[in-house]
Motif scaffolding. Structure first.
Motif, short mmCIF file in Angstrom:
data_model
loop_
_atom_site.label_atom_id
_atom_site.label_comp_id
_atom_site.label_asym_id
_atom_site.label_seq_id
_atom_site.Cartn_x
_atom_site.Cartn_y
_atom_site.Cartn_z
N SER A 1 -5.08 -30.12 0.53
CA SER A 1 -5.35 -28.85 1.17
C SER A 1 -4.14 -27.93 1.03
CB SER A 1 -5.66 -29.09 2.65
OG SER A 1 -5.84 -27.88 3.33
N VAL A 2 -4.38 -26.64 0.78
CA VAL A 2 -3.30 -25.69 0.58
C VAL A 2 -3.47 -24.50 1.51
CG1 VAL A 2 -2.20 -24.10 -1.07
CG2 VAL A 2 -3.02 -26.33 -1.84
N GLU A 3 -2.37 -24.15 2.17
CA GLU A 3 -2.31 -22.94 2.99
C GLU A 3 -1.24 -22.05 2.35
OE1 GLU A 3 -0.74 -21.44 7.37
OE2 GLU A 3 -1.32 -23.54 7.13
N THR A 4 -1.45 -20.73 2.37
CA THR A 4 -0.46 -19.82 1.82
C THR A 4 0.03 -18.87 2.91
OG1 THR A 4 -2.12 -18.23 1.08
CG2 THR A 4 -1.42 -19.90 -0.50
N ILE A 5 1.33 -18.59 2.86
CA ILE A 5 1.94 -17.66 3.81
C ILE A 5 2.82 -16.70 3.02
CG2 ILE A 5 3.50 -17.40 5.78
CD1 ILE A 5 2.81 -20.29 6.57
N LEU A 6 2.65 -15.41 3.27
CA LEU A 6 3.48 -14.37 2.68
C LEU A 6 4.19 -13.65 3.81
CD1 LEU A 6 4.36 -12.71 0.20
CD2 LEU A 6 2.32 -11.31 0.55
N LYS A 7 5.52 -13.70 3.80
CA LYS A 7 6.32 -13.08 4.85
C LYS A 7 7.38 -12.18 4.22
CE LYS A 7 5.07 -15.44 8.68
NZ LYS A 7 4.86 -14.97 10.00
N THR A 8 7.90 -11.28 5.02
CA THR A 8 8.99 -10.41 4.60
C THR A 8 10.21 -10.74 5.44
OG1 THR A 8 7.42 -8.66 4.04
CG2 THR A 8 9.71 -8.00 4.35
N GLY A 9 11.38 -10.80 4.80
CA GLY A 9 12.60 -11.05 5.54
C GLY A 9 13.65 -11.72 4.68
N GLN A 10 14.61 -12.33 5.35
CA GLN A 10 15.69 -13.06 4.68
C GLN A 10 15.16 -14.47 4.41
OE1 GLN A 10 17.97 -15.69 5.27
NE2 GLN A 10 19.10 -15.08 3.46
N PRO A 11 15.14 -14.93 3.15
CA PRO A 11 14.46 -16.19 2.82
C PRO A 11 14.82 -17.39 3.68
CG PRO A 11 15.02 -15.04 0.82
CD PRO A 11 15.67 -14.27 1.94
N SER A 12 16.10 -17.70 3.88
CA SER A 12 16.41 -18.91 4.64
C SER A 12 15.93 -18.81 6.08
CB SER A 12 17.91 -19.23 4.58
OG SER A 12 18.68 -18.17 5.08
N THR A 13 16.04 -17.64 6.66
CA THR A 13 15.58 -17.44 8.04
C THR A 13 14.07 -17.63 8.14
OG1 THR A 13 17.40 -15.92 8.48
CG2 THR A 13 15.51 -15.81 9.97
N VAL A 14 13.34 -17.02 7.21
CA VAL A 14 11.87 -17.11 7.22
C VAL A 14 11.42 -18.55 6.99
CG1 VAL A 14 9.76 -16.36 6.06
CG2 VAL A 14 11.57 -14.70 6.54
N ILE A 15 12.08 -19.26 6.09
CA ILE A 15 11.72 -20.66 5.81
C ILE A 15 11.91 -21.52 7.06
CG2 ILE A 15 12.35 -22.72 4.49
CD1 ILE A 15 13.10 -20.70 2.18
N VAL A 16 13.05 -21.38 7.72
CA VAL A 16 13.32 -22.17 8.93
C VAL A 16 12.33 -21.81 10.04
CG1 VAL A 16 15.00 -22.59 10.76
CG2 VAL A 16 15.73 -22.62 8.37
N GLU A 17 12.05 -20.52 10.21
CA GLU A 17 11.08 -20.10 11.23
C GLU A 17 9.69 -20.68 10.94
OE1 GLU A 17 11.36 -15.84 11.20
OE2 GLU A 17 13.16 -15.84 12.48
N ALA A 18 9.29 -20.69 9.68
CA ALA A 18 7.98 -21.24 9.31
C ALA A 18 7.92 -22.74 9.60
CB ALA A 18 7.69 -20.97 7.84
N ALA A 19 9.01 -23.43 9.31
CA ALA A 19 9.05 -24.87 9.59
C ALA A 19 9.03 -25.13 11.09
CB ALA A 19 10.30 -25.49 8.97
N ASP A 20 9.70 -24.29 11.83
CA ASP A 20 9.80 -24.47 13.27
C ASP A 20 8.50 -24.16 13.99
OD1 ASP A 20 11.33 -25.19 15.50
OD2 ASP A 20 11.86 -23.11 15.92
N SER A 21 7.74 -23.20 13.48
CA SER A 21 6.55 -22.77 14.21
C SER A 21 5.24 -23.23 13.56
CB SER A 21 6.54 -21.25 14.32
OG SER A 21 6.43 -20.67 13.03
N GLY A 22 5.32 -23.96 12.45
CA GLY A 22 4.10 -24.27 11.73
C GLY A 22 3.70 -25.72 11.69
N ASP A 23 4.17 -26.54 12.61
CA ASP A 23 3.80 -27.95 12.64
C ASP A 23 4.05 -28.60 11.28
OD1 ASP A 23 2.90 -30.28 13.84
OD2 ASP A 23 0.82 -29.91 13.27
N ILE A 24 5.24 -28.37 10.74
CA ILE A 24 5.65 -28.86 9.43
C ILE A 24 6.40 -30.18 9.60
CG2 ILE A 24 7.15 -28.37 7.44
CD1 ILE A 24 4.62 -26.59 7.58
N ASP A 25 6.11 -31.14 8.72
CA ASP A 25 6.78 -32.43 8.76
C ASP A 25 8.02 -32.48 7.87
OD1 ASP A 25 4.88 -33.82 10.48
OD2 ASP A 25 3.49 -33.59 8.79
N HIS A 26 8.00 -31.70 6.79
CA HIS A 26 9.07 -31.81 5.80
C HIS A 26 9.06 -30.54 4.94
CE1 HIS A 26 11.77 -34.58 3.58
NE2 HIS A 26 11.46 -33.83 2.54
#
Length: 139
Positions: A78-103
């Motif tokens: 299964s694939v989900e896609t997310i398109l965000k605007t911002g500073q890459p490392s910040t957006v990546i960490v926020e997505a991991a923190d708020s998206g029920d990500i395991d790894h």
């Protein structure tokens, strides 16, 4: 293990390596593809309608990246896609923190020495701030 993996993508060899590693080294139940539009790129020298047109162009490029990645992944995951605007490392960490990500599985150009110190590294910043484990892939 059926993990939910976050794979940040762009049009680079390291990002393609990360996508390949995500499917070959892990047993993902879902892959969340994340593409970050950098604000500086969207606003540098652009104003009004030009900025809007540039954003539209970058969003179309992101959709092409997502489609290419979906084809590489295949139908088994299964694939989900997310398109965000911002500073890459910040957006990546926020997505991991708020998206029920395991790894997180992400690419890195592998800058080292003076270049790595002066330029900074998205991968390094993600590793230091991530709430989950991170695998770094290189082509």
């Amino acid at each position: 293990m059926n993990e939910r993996l976050l794979v940040p993508i762009n049009d680079s060899d390291p990002a393609r390596a990360a996508l390949e590693d995500a499917t070959e080294l892990f047993d993902p139940g879902e892959i969340v593809l994340l593409h970050v539009l950098e604000m500086d790129e969207l606003t540098h020298g652009a104003a009004g309608a030009a900025a809007g047109s540039l954003r539209d162009e970058r969003e179309e490029e992101a959709e092409e990246l997502f489609e290419d990645a979906r084809q590489r992944i295949g139908d088994e995951v299964s694939v989900e896609t997310i398109l965000k605007t911002g500073q890459p490392s910040t957006v990546i960490v926020e997505a991991a923190d708020s998206g029920d990500i395991d790894h997180i599985v992400m690419g890195s150009h592998g800058r080292s020495g003076i270049s790595g110190l002066l330029v900074g590294s998205v991968a390094k910043n993600v590793i230091e701030s991530s709430p989950v484990s991170v695998t770094i892939s290189r082509p």
